[in-house]
Design an enzyme around this catalytic site. Structure first.
Site: not given
Ligand code: SF4
Length: 311
Positions: A164, A194, A224, A96, A126
Site C-alpha cells: 500500500t 493507498c 511511505n 488498516c 505488510e
Molecule cells: S498508509 Fe495507507 S494503508 Fe497504511 S495505514 Fe495509512 S491508510 Fe492504511
C-alpha cells in the site's frame, strides 16, 4: 526563510485508528498489553506507548497465554493468527482496512489458481503478512529488473498486487514491465497504493519544485516516508528524512531558503510543529500552508473496541 507546509501530511486514517485502538485497549484492559511488531513505523509513537507499559513483540512466544494482543496497522499473516489462537490470545485487530483488502485479493486470486506477483519491499511487515496469505503461489518483485527473472509455469494465469505504501511512479514502471511480459496479467481495478500514500506523494511532486530543501518528518523504517524523500530527491531537491527537530542540522541552510516540510503517514503533527518552531527561532522562518487536496477518510475502530470510545 520560507516554509511551505505541505497538506495533506502526517497521520492517515489507518494510523489514526491503530493509535486510538491501542489507547482504548490500554484503558480497557490495562498494561502490560502486547502489540505484534511496531503499532506504526514511528519512533515517537512507539516510545510513547512503551512508556505506558505496551510491549512490542516480534514472536508470539513472548506473549503470555491468554493475554491481549493487538495487530498493528500493517497486518499479519494467517500463520500468526493461527499461533495466536493456539496461545488463546485475546486479539484486537487494528490492521488498516486497506491492507486487509489486499489480503482478501491475495486469497481470491490464489483460490482461483493464479500465480500472484506482489510488488513490494522484502521484509516489510505488510509484505510478510500479505505473502503469508498465499505462501505457495506468491512471488515478490521489488524492481523492474526482477520481472525478467520471474519463473511462472502458466503465464496466462498471473495476477499482481501492490504494497500500500509504494512509490506511485515505481509501481507504475513495474506494472508496465509485468504487462509487457504477461499480457494477460490481471490486477486490481485501481492500484492498491493507498489514498494517503498517493496524496502525500502528489503534494511533494507539486510543491518540491519551489523548494531549495525538503524535510520529510518520519522514521527510517517508514516505507511511505522513505518514498516521499526519494520523490523530492529525484526532482533534484536536497532532502532529509528526519525523526524530529533534533535531527535538523542548521548547516543545511543559509537562512534564506524555501523549505518544503511534509510528514509521512505515521509521523505525529506535534513533531512537525517542533520542526517549524526550530526553523522559526533559528531562521525567522515564515510559514505558508499549501493544500494539494482535502482528505476526509475515516475508518471504524476494530470490532473488539467499538462502543468503548464513548465517554
Ligand atoms: S498508509 Fe495507507 S494503508 Fe497504511 S495505514 Fe495509512 S491508510 Fe492504511
Amino acid at each position: 526563510m520560507r516554509i511551505i507546509l505541505a497538506r495533506p501530511r502526517g497521520f492517515c486514517a489507518g494510523v489514526n485508528v491503530a493509535i486510538e485502538s491501542l489507547e482504548l485497549a490500554i484503558r480497557a484492559f490495562g498494561t502490560p498489553i502486547y502489540v505484534y511488531h511496531e503499532i506504526v513505523h514511528n519512533t515517537w509513537v512507539v516510545q510513547r506507548f512503551r512508556d505506558q507499559g505496551v510491549v512490542f513483540v516480534s514472536d508470539l512466544e513472548e506473549v503470555p497465554e491468554g493475554a491481549h494482543l493487538l495487530y498493528s496497522a500493517h497486518g499479519v499473516s494467517p500463520e500468526v493468527r493461527h499461533k495466536a489462537a493456539q496461545r488463546r490470545l485475546v486479539i484486537i485487530d487494528a490492521t488498516c482496512p486497506l491492507v486487509t483488502k489486499v489480503h482478501a485479493q491475495a486469497v481470491r486470486y490464489a483460490r482461483a489458481g493464479y500465480t500472484i506477483v506482489l510488488i513490494g519491499h522484502a521484509g516489510h511487515d505488510e509484505v510478510v503478512g500479505t505473502m503469508g496469505e498465499a505462501a505457495g503461489s506468491m512471488l515478490l518483485v521489488q524492481a523492474p529488473e526482477d520481472v525478467e527473472r520471474l519463473e511462472i509455469a502458466d503465464p496466462a494465469k498471473v495476477a499482481y498486487l501492490t504494497q500500500t505504501t509504494l512509490s506511485v511512479d515505481d509501481a507504475a514502471r513495474i506494472i508496465r514491465r509485468l504487462r509487457k511480459r504477461f499480457p494477460q496479467i490481471v490486477g486490481p481495478s485501481r492500484k492498491d497504493i493507498c489514498y494517503a500514500t498517493q496524496n502525500r506523494q502528489e503534494a511533494v511532486r507539486r510543491l518540491c519544485g519551489e523548494a531549495n530543501v525538503t524535510l520529510v518528518v518520519g522514521s527510517q523504517n517508514s516505507s511511505n516516508s522513505q518514498r516521499l524523500a526519494e520523490l523530492a530527491r529525484s526532482a533534484g531537491v536536497p532532502t532529509h528524512l528526519i525523526d524530529g527537530a533534533a535531527d535538523i542540522d542548521p548547516a543545511w541552510f543559509q537562512g534564506d531558503e524555501t523549505v518544503l516540510l511534509t510528514a509521512g503517514a505515521s509521523a505525529p503533527e506535534n513533531v512537525v510543529q517542533q520542526c517549524v518552531t526550530l526553523l522559526q527561532q533559528r531562521f525567522a522562518a515564515r510559514v505558508e500552508t499549501r493544500t494539494v487536496c482535502e482528505e476526509d477518510v475515516r475508518f471504524l475502530l476494530p470490532k473488539e473496541l467499538r462502543g468503548r470510545d464513548e465517554g
